[in-house]
Structures are given as structure tokens and as C-alpha cells.
Scaffold this active site. Structure first.
Site, mmCIF file in Angstrom:
data_model
loop_
_atom_site.group_PDB
_atom_site.id
_atom_site.type_symbol
_atom_site.label_atom_id
_atom_site.label_comp_id
_atom_site.label_asym_id
_atom_site.label_seq_id
_atom_site.Cartn_x
_atom_site.Cartn_y
_atom_site.Cartn_z
ATOM 1 C CB SER A 42 4.212 6.144 2.330
ATOM 2 O OG SER A 42 5.334 6.327 1.500
ATOM 3 C CE LYS A 48 5.968 9.278 -0.618
ATOM 4 N NZ LYS A 48 6.783 7.978 -0.075
ATOM 5 C CB SER A 98 6.735 3.637 0.249
ATOM 6 O OG SER A 98 6.488 3.445 1.378
#
Lengths: 96, 490
Positions: B158, B78, B182
């Protein structure tokens, strides 16, 4: 409580974010909606409850030994700076 | 030979160990897959050259007989993790060109374990969002589609790029971070496993901070076993993070394949949240039955303040964010805009650098922390947080794990919820309570909606009991037998 336009302008100034005049109304509406919604917390009886800042609260935060562990890496420190000169950060004039 | 991008991490480990294929081969297969799936926008930065160099180094280590726990496995990171020498943007214009001269503690451990890094995945800007629509680099597309129409769907957020990439077989696994859901919410939207460990298990050092008392890294994979394997190489005490835990690290895989006879599974009725898709409630009932059939006992537990978790979170997280994001001042790194005075440079930089959702949350956080409101909002929310954490502790005196839905709905279309802030925030209603309490949680794909979209169930255990979490999640996964894949629409 509703958040009005002048409050948005004030907190934007506190947060150091320039908010164009034409955005203030919409932001006031949005923040009022969020603030109105979070105010349902008033229904919860919290008398005598200790506020919880972290779930790691029970543990004692460590302090490391007061010795130098890093350094001599000026190039790395400056490598992402918007502006540098002679190994220093360049910032806008601070004193008028 | 099976398609190399279809392997699980466990299968890839075995294949590499037996010499069925090399890390170079499996890495090349993934690089090709990533190139062919660029329309998903799952990656902010692809690092194919780095990946091939990592793979060749891994193959060399293997030839010499010295391999780590993730050796040769192509994994995506990420773009909230700082990676040395590789752009790390948090999907924000503010950090668009930022190249960290250091490596986050979690990714450093994974590098040490031999990971092959494929690239950096897209996310909501500064991890603020539940649909990956707030990214400066554009929305991510979920590889799943509804049976009923051809609209593109959000992957959740997210960690939307990571979820989309794992589901689309662009990597064997990916890292995510979870502040209020997330990891778990996008995992549910994309039909994969997403696991958030106990707060303190993974070091936060070198992860771009959002809300420091909540942020926690975790694995996103296609199986529970893969999550256990990946997590093992992410956790561990780190003196650079003051809230990093010194608790002993168990062998997470050791708990897999055990039965759950006699375990008590808590079912909190408060998670029957109004507006939840009835199909999800039915799946939850099915999940209870699966665990009962496996010998566990379902027990009603009461978590009466659950409904207050989300409003408390939307005070605490923005408050911490407004403080954390004060560092973006345009002086030492990141964007700098022009201005006639120092103050104007700050204000213009932050106006240009932050997108709308980030600006809104910083303003909300500044408001609840400002003089006159601090006690009424911020301290009040922290008190409610304490009550929520205490309710979980009380429940775990009688149950070993809690089963809930992971999300209130299946993945939705792009633009469908972006005009309604509160509807968007409600995505995290099932995941936020465990975040506030710092508890480990996992989302396991458990079924498909009637419209053909994946739905996840969530398990939560007490702090530092990831062993029970994996043990029950493994049984849930076996019972659900989720084998559907995106792109197989009839």
C-alpha cells in the site's frame, strides 16, 4: 462454505454499512471465493496449538499510572467534528 | 554540484555538514521535482510552504551548530501517519478533510530530528491493497516502464506513493507502513530499499490503524545505509503504544561495511511458490551465490507451513480491520452522511466513506468474527499463525538470516489484476509470513527483469536482530550493484 446473499446482507448490517441490493450478488460471489480459499487452513493440524493474537504476547502489557495526562483541549477534540454546538458534539437523535 | 535530488541521505548529510549546499537549496530542488512529476500522483498533499519553513529553521540550527540526525533532509510521509495541522486522509473519502490536532509518535521523532516534510504520499485506501489502485485519490504511477510497451505500471502497495516518490527522486526517503508487505512489495516494484522493523520497534501511536497486531512503520530509501539512518530516527519506546518494545536500540549504521563470513543464510524451498516468475527464481539463485561469494554459508531451511500464511493473514487482517474501522461512525470526525435515524446515519456514512476493497475487507472480517464462525476461521487462523511463528523460531536456531524473493512478479500494469482478487492478494505471498511472525524484513533491489523492471530480494532475521538484517542487506546491495534508474529505457 459459500456465502449467500442473505448472509452478506446480515453481516453488512452487523458492520453498519448500507449495501445496495444490486451489490449483494457480486459481494456474495467475492466473499465466497475468499472464504473458500482461506478454508485450505483446514488441512493444517492445529490440535493443542495455542492461538497467537500478537507477537508481543510474551511481554506483559503495561498499565500507566491512573492519573490525568491530558485535557483542557476541547477545541482540538472538536476540531474535526461534522457538527458541533456550544462546545459539544451534535449527533442525530438517539431516543425516539 | 551534483543534482541535489540524486543524492542519497548519507551524501546529503555530508553535503549539508560541509556547507556545500543549504537545506533550503536541497528542499527547493525537491519541491521543483514534485511539481514536475504530478502525473505520478505520488502525493495526496504537498506541503511546500511547510517544507521551506522547516528548511530555513534547519539552516538556522546548523548555523548555530545544533543539528539533529535528519536535519534539513527533505522527506515524504505516507498519508497514514497523522501529522499535526496537515491533512491526514489514509487515502479515504472517510477522512478526506481530517486535520489531526496531534502528531504521530514516529513523525514527531523525525520532526525532532530535524526532518523537512515535503508532503503526504498516496496509498491504498486505509493501506488495504497491493497496487495503490484502491486510493480514493486515484492510482499512483510507477516511474518505471517496461521495455516492451508504454503502459503505466502500478508502484505496488500500500505504500505506493512513497515508493514512487523515492524512485522518482521526489524525496530523499519516505516513511511507509507494512501490515503484510506494504513497504517491501512496493519497494521491489519501484527498485528501492524498503525495510520493516520488528513489530514493536516503531510506535503505532498516531498511525491510522489497519490490523494492529501486524502494523509496523519503516523507512523507504534508495540505499540500505539510508534505511539505517532513517530507521534510527523512527524507532524507540513509546508509552502511548502498549505493544511498543523496550528493547535497547542498536546503532543500525554500525553494522554496515562489515563482512558476513561464516554467517548462515537460510534458503526456504517453500518460497518457490507456484506461478512465481522464473526470472525471480533465477535472481534468488544469484543472490544465494552473491552471499556465498561473500563468505556466508547457504543452508536449506524448511518452513513447511509457508503456504498457509497468506490465507491466515486474510482472516486475521480483515478481522482486526473490521474492529479498528468500527470507529468511523460519522460522529466525532470524518465524513457524516444524512439519514433518517441514527442507524441510517451510520450505515450511509460508512457506505459513502469506504471504497470497495475496504468494504469487502470489513465484511470479510465481520464474517469471520461473527457467531458460529469465530472458532472455525479466526481462532483457526491464529493457531496457524502460531505454527508459522514457531517454524521461523526453529529455523533461526540454525541460521542467522533467511533470503527469499520479495515478490512473485515484477510491477504489473494498471487494471491488469484488479478483476482477480486472489491474484492481487498473491502479491504478498513472500512478505506475509514474516509479518505474521512479527519479524524484521528488508527488500533490496537486486536486478532487472528482461523487460527492464526492478526486482527485489528479501532478507528476514529473528525478532530484534535488525543488526544482522542490515549487515547482510549491505553485502547484498554491494554485490547486486543495482544502479539502474527509472526513465532510462532504451
Amino acid at each position: 462454505m459459500s456465502v449467500d446473499k442473505s448472509t452478506v446482507a446480515r453481516i453488512a448490517q452487523l458492520a453498519r454499512i448500507k449495501v445496495p441490493e444490486e451489490d449483494l450478488d457480486a459481494l456474495a460471489d467475492e466473499l465466497s471465493k475468499i472464504v473458500g480459499w482461506v478454508e485450505q487452513l483446514d488441512e493444517v493440524d492445529t490440535d493443542g496449538v495455542a492461538p497467537m493474537a500478537s507477537t508481543a504476547e510474551g511481554t506483559v502489557l503495561r498499565q500507566r499510572d491512573d492519573v490525568v495526562t491530558d485535557g483542557n483541549c476541547r477545541e482540538a477534540v472538536l476540531s474535526n467534528a461534522p457538527e458541533t454546538t456550544n462546545g459539544y458534539f451534535v449527533v442525530p437523535k438517539v431516543i425516539e | 554540484m551534483a543534482n541535489l535530488t540524486d543524492l542519497t541521505i548519507a551524501e546529503a548529510q555530508a553535503g549539508l555538514a560541509q556547507g556545500e549546499f543549504s537545506s533550503k537549496e536541497i528542499t527547493e530542488a525537491h519541491i521543483t521535482a514534485i511539481e514536475a512529476a504530478r502525473d505520478l500522483n505520488a502525493f495526496v498533499t504537498e506541503t511546500p510552504e511547510r517544507a521551506l519553513a522547516d528548511a530555513e529553521a534547519s539552516d538556522k540550527r546548523r548555523a548555530e551548530g545544533e543539528v539533529g540526525a535528519l536535519d534539513g533532509l527533505p522527506i515524504a510521509i505516507k498519508d497514514l501517519f497523522c501529522t499535526k495541522g496537515v491533512k491526514s486522509t489514509a487515502s479515504s473519502h472517510m477522512l478526506e478533510g481530517f486535520i489531526p490536532p496531534y502528531e504521530s509518535s514516529v513523525t514527531a521523532k523525525m520532526v525532532d530530528a530535524g526532518m523537512v516534510m515535503l508532503g503526504k504520499t498516496n496509498l491504498d485506501e486505509f493501506a488495504m491493497g497491493s497496487s495503490n489502485e484502491t486510493s480514493y485519490f486515484g492510482p499512483v504511477i510507477n516511474p518505471w516502464k517496461r521495455n516492451s510497451d508504454d503502459q503505466t505500471l502500478v508502484p505496488g502497495g500500500s505504500s505506493g506513493g512513497s515508493a514512487s516518490a523515492v524512485a522518482a527522486r521526489l524525496c530523499l526517503g519516505a516513511t511507509g507502513t507494512d501490515t503484510g508487505g506494504s513497504i517491501r512489495q512496493p519497494a521491489s516494484f519501484c527498485g528501492i530499499v524498503g525495510m520493516k522493523p520488528t513489530y514493536g520497534r516503531c510506535s503505532r501511536w498516531g498511525i491510522v490503524a489497519f490490523a494492529s497486531s501486524l502494523d509496523q512503520a519503516g523507512p523507504m530509501t534508495r540505499t540500505v545505509r539510508d534505511a539505517a539512518i532513517m530507521l534510527q530516527s523512527m524507532v524507540g519506546f513509546d508509552p502511548k503504544d502498549t505493544t511498543s518494545s523496550e528493547m535497547p536500540i542498536p546503532d543500525f549504521q554500525a553494522m554496515l561495511g562489515q563482512d558476513i563470513k561464516g554467517l548462515k543464510i537460510g534458503i526456504p524451498s517453500e518460497y518457490r511458490v507456484e506461478g512465481t516468475d522464473p526470472e525471480i527464481l533465477a535472481l534468488w539463485d544469484q543472490g544465494i551465490k552473491w552471499l556465498e561469494d561473500a563468505g556466508a554459508e547457504a543452508v536449506e531451511v524448511s518452513l513447511p507451513r509457508t503456504k498457509y500464511a497468506l490465507p491466515a493473514y486474510y482472516i486475521i487482517a480483515p478481522a482486526e480491520a473490521s474492529s479498528n474501522l468500527a470507529r468511523y461512525d460519522g460522529m466525532r470526525y470524518g465524513l457524516r452522511a444524512e439519514g433518517d435515524s441514527l442507524s441510517e446515519v451510520y450505515e450511509n456514512t460508512r457506505a459513502e466513506g469506504f471504497g470497495n476493497e475496504v468494504r469487502r475487507r470489513i465484511l470479510m472480517g465481520t464474517y469471520v468474527l461473527s457467531a458460529g464462525y469465530y472458532d472455525a476461521y479466526y481462532i483457526k487462523a491464529q493457531k496457524v499463525r502460531k505454527l508459522i511463528a514457531d517454524e521461523f523460531s526453529a529455523a533461526f536456531e540454525t541460521v542467522d538470516a533467511i533470503l527469499t524473493p520479495a515478490v512473485p512478479s515484477a510491477a504489473f500494469a494498471h487494471g491488469e489484476k484488479s478483476d482477480d482478487l486472489l491474484a492481487m492478494y498473491l502479491n504478498d505471498v513472500m512478505t506475509v509470513p514474516a509479518s505474521l511472525a512479527g519479524l524484521p524484513g528488508i527488500s533490496v533491489p537486486a536486478g532487472l527483469s528482461s523487460d527492464g523492471l526492478p526486482l527485489g530480494l528479501q532478507l528476514i532475521t529473528k525478532a530484534f536482530d535488525e543488526e544482522t538484517l542490515f549487515r547482510v542487506a549491505d553485502v547484498l546491495e554491494q554485490s547486486a550493484g543495482f544502479t539502474a534508474r527509472p526513465g532510462e529505457k532504451a
